[in-house]
Design a protein around this motif. Structure first.
Motif, PDB file in Angstrom:
ATOM      1  N   LEU A  91       0.864  -1.168   0.000  1.00 24.12           N
ATOM      2  CA  LEU A  91       0.000   0.000   0.000  1.00 24.12           C
ATOM      3  C   LEU A  91       0.903   1.221   0.000  1.00 24.12           C
ATOM      4  O   LEU A  91       1.679   1.439   0.924  1.00 24.12           O
ATOM      5  N   ILE A  92       0.839   2.010  -1.094  1.00 21.22           N
ATOM      6  CA  ILE A  92       1.790   3.119  -1.155  1.00 21.22           C
ATOM      7  C   ILE A  92       1.115   4.475  -0.973  1.00 21.22           C
ATOM      8  O   ILE A  92       1.779   5.485  -0.772  1.00 21.22           O
ATOM      9  N   GLU A  93      -0.191   4.501  -1.085  1.00 25.39           N
ATOM     10  CA  GLU A  93      -0.860   5.793  -0.962  1.00 25.39           C
ATOM     11  C   GLU A  93      -2.277   5.542  -0.492  1.00 25.39           C
ATOM     12  O   GLU A  93      -2.933   4.610  -0.965  1.00 25.39           O
ATOM     13  N   GLN A  94      -2.770   6.318   0.466  1.00 28.42           N
ATOM     14  CA  GLN A  94      -4.151   6.172   0.872  1.00 28.42           C
ATOM     15  C   GLN A  94      -4.682   7.490   1.389  1.00 28.42           C
ATOM     16  O   GLN A  94      -3.921   8.350   1.802  1.00 28.42           O
ATOM     17  N   GLY A  95      -5.996   7.627   1.308  1.00 28.13           N
ATOM     18  CA  GLY A  95      -6.591   8.858   1.800  1.00 28.13           C
ATOM     19  C   GLY A  95      -7.938   9.089   1.153  1.00 28.13           C
ATOM     20  O   GLY A  95      -8.457   8.237   0.433  1.00 28.13           O
ATOM     21  N   ARG A  96      -8.495  10.278   1.402  1.00 30.52           N
ATOM     22  CA  ARG A  96      -9.752  10.640   0.761  1.00 30.52           C
ATOM     23  C   ARG A  96      -9.491  10.756  -0.737  1.00 30.52           C
ATOM     24  O   ARG A  96      -8.404  11.154  -1.167  1.00 30.52           O
ATOM     25  N   ALA A  97     -10.478  10.405  -1.518  1.00 30.53           N
ATOM     26  CA  ALA A  97     -10.291  10.350  -2.968  1.00 30.53           C
ATOM     27  C   ALA A  97      -9.712  11.653  -3.523  1.00 30.53           C
ATOM     28  O   ALA A  97      -8.746  11.641  -4.293  1.00 30.53           O
ATOM     29  N   GLN A  98     -10.317  12.754  -3.101  1.00 29.92           N
ATOM     30  CA  GLN A  98      -9.879  14.053  -3.587  1.00 29.92           C
ATOM     31  C   GLN A  98      -8.381  14.277  -3.336  1.00 29.92           C
ATOM     32  O   GLN A  98      -7.633  14.654  -4.228  1.00 29.92           O
ATOM     33  N   GLU A  99      -7.965  14.020  -2.101  1.00 26.77           N
ATOM     34  CA  GLU A  99      -6.563  14.264  -1.730  1.00 26.77           C
ATOM     35  C   GLU A  99      -5.595  13.389  -2.522  1.00 26.77           C
ATOM     36  O   GLU A  99      -4.568  13.849  -2.997  1.00 26.77           O
ATOM     37  N   VAL A 100      -5.961  12.108  -2.624  1.00 29.48           N
ATOM     38  CA  VAL A 100      -5.045  11.185  -3.294  1.00 29.48           C
ATOM     39  C   VAL A 100      -4.819  11.593  -4.744  1.00 29.48           C
ATOM     40  O   VAL A 100      -3.700  11.600  -5.247  1.00 29.48           O
ATOM     41  N   ILE A 101      -5.910  11.945  -5.423  1.00 31.26           N
ATOM     42  CA  ILE A 101      -5.778  12.282  -6.840  1.00 31.26           C
ATOM     43  C   ILE A 101      -5.121  13.650  -7.027  1.00 31.26           C
ATOM     44  O   ILE A 101      -4.264  13.835  -7.892  1.00 31.26           O
ATOM     45  N   GLU A 102      -5.516  14.620  -6.204  1.00 33.00           N
ATOM     46  CA  GLU A 102      -5.011  15.974  -6.430  1.00 33.00           C
ATOM     47  C   GLU A 102      -3.641  16.216  -5.825  1.00 33.00           C
ATOM     48  O   GLU A 102      -2.894  17.061  -6.296  1.00 33.00           O
ATOM     49  N   ASN A 103      -3.327  15.433  -4.806  1.00 35.82           N
ATOM     50  CA  ASN A 103      -2.056  15.705  -4.136  1.00 35.82           C
ATOM     51  C   ASN A 103      -1.355  14.413  -3.715  1.00 35.82           C
ATOM     52  O   ASN A 103      -1.141  14.165  -2.538  1.00 35.82           O
ATOM     53  N   PRO A 104      -0.990  13.595  -4.689  1.00 38.65           N
ATOM     54  CA  PRO A 104      -0.356  12.320  -4.333  1.00 38.65           C
ATOM     55  C   PRO A 104       1.034  12.555  -3.750  1.00 38.65           C
ATOM     56  O   PRO A 104       1.729  13.497  -4.145  1.00 38.65           O
ATOM     57  N   GLN A 105       1.417  11.703  -2.799  1.00 39.14           N
ATOM     58  CA  GLN A 105       2.716  11.862  -2.148  1.00 39.14           C
ATOM     59  C   GLN A 105       3.778  10.912  -2.714  1.00 39.14           C
ATOM     60  O   GLN A 105       4.904  11.308  -2.974  1.00 39.14           O
ATOM     61  N   HIS A 106       3.404   9.688  -2.925  1.00 41.27           N
ATOM     62  CA  HIS A 106       4.355   8.671  -3.354  1.00 41.27           C
ATOM     63  C   HIS A 106       4.715   8.861  -4.829  1.00 41.27           C
ATOM     64  O   HIS A 106       3.874   9.243  -5.643  1.00 41.27           O
ATOM     65  N   GLU A 107       5.962   8.595  -5.150  1.00 41.52           N
ATOM     66  CA  GLU A 107       6.436   8.799  -6.517  1.00 41.52           C
ATOM     67  C   GLU A 107       5.634   7.994  -7.537  1.00 41.52           C
ATOM     68  O   GLU A 107       5.254   8.471  -8.597  1.00 41.52           O
ATOM     69  N   TYR A 108       5.365   6.711  -7.169  1.00 40.72           N
ATOM     70  CA  TYR A 108       4.645   5.872  -8.116  1.00 40.72           C
ATOM     71  C   TYR A 108       3.217   6.378  -8.314  1.00 40.72           C
ATOM     72  O   TYR A 108       2.696   6.374  -9.425  1.00 40.72           O
ATOM     73  N   ALA A 109       2.606   6.828  -7.230  1.00 35.33           N
ATOM     74  CA  ALA A 109       1.239   7.359  -7.342  1.00 35.33           C
ATOM     75  C   ALA A 109       1.222   8.555  -8.283  1.00 35.33           C
ATOM     76  O   ALA A 109       0.316   8.704  -9.108  1.00 35.33           O
ATOM     77  N   LYS A 110       2.261   9.373  -8.184  1.00 38.76           N
ATOM     78  CA  LYS A 110       2.357  10.529  -9.079  1.00 38.76           C
ATOM     79  C   LYS A 110       2.469  10.081 -10.535  1.00 38.76           C
ATOM     80  O   LYS A 110       1.813  10.610 -11.425  1.00 38.76           O
TER      81      LYS A 110
END
Lengths: 324, 274, 301, 323
Positions: free
Chosen positions: B231-250
């Motif tokens: 699991l590399i990224e989790q959160g509210r949908a809005q946050e994950v899509i608009e402000n991803p933290q993990h490099e792969y998520a980006k």
């Protein structure tokens, strides 16, 4: 697999006489005596036999001895032609059988595969595709029945083939034209009955595989590449469809070897099949056992060889193995 | 604090084959809330472990380590009757809307089997009513489909009937494993809409397993992104899509084509090959 | 898991017409008819003809059929060299042969279903053991071993014969069923059934089995046909039941007496014709069933 | 080269009134379409719309029970539908090549990658040594950014993305004037999809080929193509330059397609609509295309269209009943 098959078959053959009531040797000799009325040197035969197989030893030792004898090709003496050794009889017969079977199987495999491929090929002439299903029906008929029909037709009816033996008695065995011609002449009908009887099997399998791969994307792409249709047929369609055929070939060795006993017998062909038939008629147990063991050995060996060749034909083989 | 419906803790799954060990899941933890009903999205590409996770939750595979708890009970320790209860509460919809139908039977059997096994109705009339209600939720009338064979259904009907089947049991959670990846765009909206309405009107939570982050963004409450079993990224949908933290998520989000020709894809090559 | 978006070239939602039942297959029907004819010969024959004439020395020797010179209407299909009436031989031999095949078929398919389902559905170690056994049984030259067994078991009857042959006939059905079950195990509707709380037995018999019917039928016919082939082979080697006049034994006697070269075609020819009808009939049934199971093989010009 | 012999005003590909039937199903119902030199045309529609069938018709790869009933397809001035045999085979791959759907089996599983690319080249161009052939294949692999070792590998040893690159390398081997890409990235993960799609555009530009990109993903089309043709039930219902189509869709079906694309730039409500597709087995009129603005053609006499250019749904569209 090879060793397991051989071991299991050998063990079954060892176990059967043990399960049957009475002392196998005495029973055998008694039966022989009943049939022939008198058997020369029967007492000596029983003695030699008992000693050879150590029938007074514990079962486990007998079993070990039996396995050793089998694996060292030491099958003892023929009961009906004492004191001829079983190994000698088999050694004389086996080249005939292997020669006949190898040639017949290869011809039938190649012809059947090509026919099956053509049946599924869209460019084949319509006449071919109409005619072939009829010939496929021969697949359903046992080899020896086909053999009987062939004898009736060509030997009894048309009188164009000789009936019995592996070669003409006037030909000198050896590497000369007369002898080879004679061998071919005598081998044609037995081979033909095997080829006719098994060709349809290959054709059906091949046709099924060809149809299975018909919609594959790589065939569409090959066509789009503008390749010659024959190149597509051979390098793309047949090359892929033929792979399961080799597995079937592997299995078929087992069945063909067993199924040709009668073919050899009705043609009087001097192979192991005829030898086996005679041994059965004469209740010659040692010969029966020896031949059957050799048949098992050659079958297992054939399977082993095909198994070893297979990875050369299919680059994906290591993958297939793990998934099935 | 919201009630926890399903909790996955430190889920790990490894496979051994021919001397090699591969990890499909590596210590994944997540939570699906019961009230308010939630659509939790598990997003990831092929090989990310999302299907293994779904199968573990549905009891099709056992975890190597870690626990999955349903309303506080570890599902690995359920008794036989509890298992049946769990089946009733946790249902699923799968990717392939064709293969899920046994071609030998008519559609009606799909519902009859459930009614019989879970004793949902006392009488035939009651059963008929239940089936009709379930089908109506997805906008289908019973008479249209119940006596048909599976091959007579359209693609849209197939997936919606599966939703109705799951709904018949009034489950608390539906695991939707790629429910729209094999259907056309116009049907996709229809099925996603059924999910939204089941959440809002019937209080059913969803675990939406998908490779498509844009649909997850469209209907999801929470998004979990899996990569290589982690699991590399989790959160509210809005946050994950608009402000991803993990490099792969980006990278993943940056690779999704934007349906607007005026916003050009960043044409820089990302990595060497696929 | 890969996502594959299927782009069907032909529209998926065409008018859903129910296709003509695949079981109404020409090959299947012709084959069934052929086998039925043989069954009828066995069932109705004894009503019209005295089957005791199949015993040795019950009739004159070496009579040709009635339409050939020297033939007699008392023995319309002729007699052989120890005074057996050919018509009586055919009437009592044909059903015996079918019966052996049927017993072998039933035993094989039952073993095949039990082992095939266990191996395919349960997998793991059970699967490897069953698979190895089946593979071995398939490689062993069965007829060779059968020969050894039969040469020992002297007092042999139809049932014993069938059991001996069945020892090697189960492997084919087992392998076939295992492969099918294995490919079905991960199918959507099997997963769906588990999700509906169905038991393993329910899944095997209510979900998988109905869809396997054509395969099971084909495996059954294949085993039956293989059983008959092996039994006739043994009989023709003189290893069959001694007291029952089987078709194979008639062929054995004919071969021993060089009937072919003596021109006594009816002696070997009549049992052969019956066998050919049986084998071709079963062959047609099994290819017909293949087409039922695998629609792609159907309707090719 | 045939390319140079054609008149300059003529489009590279001109499809006139093509009809393709699959048994009783009318899969392509009279399509007219042109593709200019160097252009990338998107061909979109849902399953059963006939887009793949049309693409395959250009390659003459319709197999029974499908058949091309009528129409003309001119490529480089040659009518493809009137060719056959050797001439057709020569035309394939030199003039028009195919990148198949990126499913797992578009490559022959028992042939090495190098051989598969080579046999496409050899089938059309025999005058070369083994060594120069090998060099040619290696440089093609390099163009699609695959390492040289792929040359000796088998398809099963490659990932999905690599296989698709191999297909691209193969498609450009003879520098065709038209490449038909049938959902070339639909089986790939998005990250890989992006890199493969970029490679595809890059090599296409280097060769100055034209391309038809068949697909159902409007977002991907928005990023990759110059012009879009929307197919619906066997007909083209709208054609326009990509920017024009997205900003000003006219046909109700096009509007619906665009409205229902999920986006990661904005969270918009779901648009739920069900189009009653006409029965594909009955003959239906071919809708007439009218030009609403330069290069933007719409089927206006179709029941699903209206003249409004706003994004609202037409009243004639069916909305699914709710319980």
């Amino acid at each position: 697999m090879f060793a397991f098959t051989v071991w299991l078959s050998a063990t079954i053959m060892f176990a059967i006489p043990q399960l049957a009531p009475g002392d196998p040797v005495s029973a055998m000799v008694t039966r022989l005596t009943q049939q022939a009325g008198f058997v020369e040197g029967s007492a000596g035969m029983i003695e030699a036999w008992r000693e050879r197989f150590g029938l007074d030893d514990p079962l486990l030792i007998q079993y070990a001895q039996y396995l050793k004898n089998m694996l060292t090709f030491d099958y003892g003496y023929s009961l009906s032609q004492f004191p001829v050794e079983v190994e000698t009889m088999i050694a004389d017969a086996i080249p005939w059988t292997i020669g006949l079977l190898t040639i017949a199987t290869i011809i039938s495999f190649i012809a059947g595969t090509v026919v099956g491929a053509l049946m599924a090929w869209r460019r084949s002439p319509a006449l071919l595709r109409l005619l072939l299903p009829l010939t496929l029906t021969f697949t359903a008929i046992p080899f020896f029945i086909l053999g009987m029909l062939l004898i009736y037709l060509f030997v009894f009816g048309l009188e164009i083939f000789p009936v019995a033996g592996g070669y003409d008695s006037t030909a000198m065995p050896g590497f000369n034209v007369d002898f080879i011609a004679s061998v071919i002449e005598h081998g044609t009908l037995p081979a033909l009955s095997i080829v006719i009887g098994s060709m349809g099997f290959w054709a059906l399998g091949m046709r099924g595989m060809m149809i299975t791969i018909e919609g594959e994307d790589y065939l569409t792409l090959a066509q789009a590449k503008g390749l010659n249709p024959l190149r597509i047929l051979f390098r793309y369609q047949i090359r892929n469809a033929i792979l399961p055929q080799f597995t079937a070939l592997m299995l078929s060795f087992g069945h063909i070897v067993g199924g040709t006993v009668l073919v050899e017998y009705i043609f009087g062909y001097p192979g192991t099949g005829s030898l086996l038939f005679r041994a059965l008629s004469n209740s010659d147990f040692t010969v029966t056992q020896g031949i059957v063991f050799i048949l098992i050995l050659t079958t297992a060996a054939a399977v082993l060889v095909v198994d070893l060749i297979y990875p050369l034909l299919d680059p994906r083989i290591t993958y297939e193995r793990s998934s099935t | 604090m919201a009630d926890v419906l399903l909790e996955v803790e430190d889920a790990t799954k490894t496979y051994h084959s021919r001397g090699e060990t591969t990890a499909a899941l590596k210590g994944v933890s997540l939570v699906v809330d019961e009230s308010p009903a939630t659509i939790a999205c598990i997003a990831g590409e092929s090989g990310s472990g999302k299907t293994t996770l779904a199968n573990s939750i549905l009891g099709f595979t056992q975890l190597t380590s870690g626990t999955i708890s349903y309303r506080g009970t570890n599902i690995a320790t359920l008794t036989r009757s509890q298992q049946l209860e769990y089946r009733r509460d946790v249902q699923a919809v799968f990717q392939d809307p064709f293969g899920v139908y046994n071609p030998f039977y008519r559609i009606r059997r799909l519902f009859d089997v459930l009614i019989k096994r879970f004793r949902l109705a006392q009488s035939k009339a009651e059963a008929r009513e239940l089936i009709e209600e379930a089908l109506n939720v997805v906008g289908i009338r019973g008479e249209e489909v119940l006596d048909k064979n599976p091959h007579q259904l359209s693609g849209g009907q197939r997936q919606r009937i599966m939703m109705a089947r799951a709904y018949l049991l009034k489950p608390r959670l539906i695991v939707a494993d790629e429910p729209v990846s094999m259907v056309d765009a116009s049907l996709r909206a229809m099925i996603l809409d059924v999910m939204l309405r089941l959440r809002d009107e019937r209080g059913i939570s969803f675990l939406y397993i998908t490779h498509d982050l844009s649909t997850a963004y469209q209907i999801g409450d929470d998004i979990y992104i899996l990569y290589g079993g982690e699991l590399i990224e989790q959160g509210r949908a809005q946050e994950v899509i608009e402000n991803p933290q993990h490099e792969y998520a980006k990278l993943l989000i940056g690779s999704i084509p934007v349906p607007d020709p005026s916003i050009r894809w960043n044409r820089e090559p990302h990595s060497q090959a696929g | 898991m890969t996502l594959t978006v299927q782009q069907t070239v032909a529209p998926a939602e065409t008018t859903p017409r129910r296709p003509r039942s695949p079981w109404r297959n020409t090959k299947l029907m012709v084959g069934t008819l052929m086998v039925l004819v043989i069954v009828l010969i066995g069932v109705l024959g004894p009503l019209f003809w005295d089957t005791r004439l199949s015993a040795a020395a019950s009739s004159p020797l070496n009579l040709p059929p009635f339409w050939e010179a020297g033939g007699s209407s008392d023995h319309p299909l002729g007699t052989e060299n120890s005074g057996r009436d050919m018509l009586a031989l055919v009437i009592s031999g044909a059903p015996a042969t079918l019966r052996i095949g049927l017993i072998v078929g039933v035993i094989s398919i039952v073993i095949g279903i039990v082992l095939g389902f266990s191996a395919g559905y349960l997998g793991g170690r059970i699967d490897s053991v069953i698979r190895t056994l089946a593979d071995t049984a398939l490689t062993i030259p069965a007829l060779a071993i059968l020969i050894v067994i039969s040469s020992y078991v002297r007092e042999i009857g139809i049932a014993t014969m069938a059991f001996i042959v069945a020892l090697f006939a189960w492997a084919g059905p087992t392998r076939l069923i295992r492969a099918q079950v294995l490919s079905m195990r991960e199918l959507g509707y099997v997963r769906m059934a588990r999700l509906s709380g169905a038991s393993t037995v329910d899944i095997m018999f209510k979900e998988m089995m109905p869809n396997l019917l054509p395969y099971l039928a084909a495996a059954f016919v294949g085993a039956t046909s293989g059983g008959i082939l092996a039994a006739v082979g043994l009989e023709s080697l003189g290893l069959g039941p001694q007291r029952i006049p089987t078709l194979g034994m008639t062929i054995y006697n004919a071969l021993q007496s060089s009937a072919i070269l003596r021109g006594m075609w009816w002696w070997w020819g009549l049992p052969t014709v019956i066998l050919v009808v049986i084998f071709v009939g079963l062959f047609l049934i099994s290819t017909g069933l293949d087409e039922v199971a695998n629609p792609r093989l159907r309707g090719r010009r | 080269m045939t390319r140079d012999m054609t008149r300059s005003g003529e489009p590279l590909l001109r499809i006139d009134d093509v009809h393709v039937h699959y048994g009783r199903v009318i899969a392509v119902n009279g399509v007219d379409l042109t593709v200019s030199r160097g252009e990338t045309l998107g061909l979109v529609g849902e399953s059963g719309s006939g887009k793949s069938t049309l693409a395959m018709a250009i390659l003459r790869l319709i197999t029974p029970p499908g058949r091309i009933v009528s129409g003309r397809i001119h490529l480089n001035g040659v009518d493809i539908l009137s060719t056959g045999g050797r001439q057709l085979r020569q035309l394939r791959w030199t003039d028009v090549s195919l990148i198949p759907q990126g499913s797992m089996n578009s490559l022959n599983p028992v042939m090495r990658i190098g051989d598969q690319i080579q046999d496409a080249i050899e089938a059309h161009d025999r005058r070369q040594t083994k060594d120069s052939l090998r060099q040619r294949v290696l440089s093609l692999l390099d163009m699609v950014r695959l390492p040289a070792r792929v040359y000796g590998m088998y398809p099963h040893e490659l990932s999905g993305g690599m296989k698709q690159r191999v297909c691209i390398a193969m498609a450009i081997a003879l520098g065709p004037s038209l490449i038909i890409a049938d959902e070339p990235t639909s089986a790939l993960d998005v990250v890989v999809q992006k890199t493969v799609a970029e490679t595809l555009l890059k090599v296409k530009e280097e060769l100055n080929s034209s391309m038809i990109l068949v697909g159902h993903d409007m977002a991907l089309q928005a990023q990759l193509v110059d012009r879009i043709a929307v197919m619906y039930a066997g007909n083209i219902v709208e054609v326009a330059p990509v920017a024009e189509l997205f900003s000003n869709p006219v046909h109700a079906y096009t509007r619906h397609l665009i409205a229902s694309v999920p986006s990661i730039t904005e969270r918009k409500p779901l648009v739920v609509k069900e189009f009653q597709r006409p029965d594909l087995t009955t003959a239906r009129p071919k809708p007439e295309l009218r030009e609403v603005s330069p290069g933007h053609l719409v089927a206006l006499d179709d029941e699903h269209s209206d003249r409004r250019t706003s994004g609202e749904a037409s009243e004639r569209e069916e909305v699914i009943p709710r319980g």
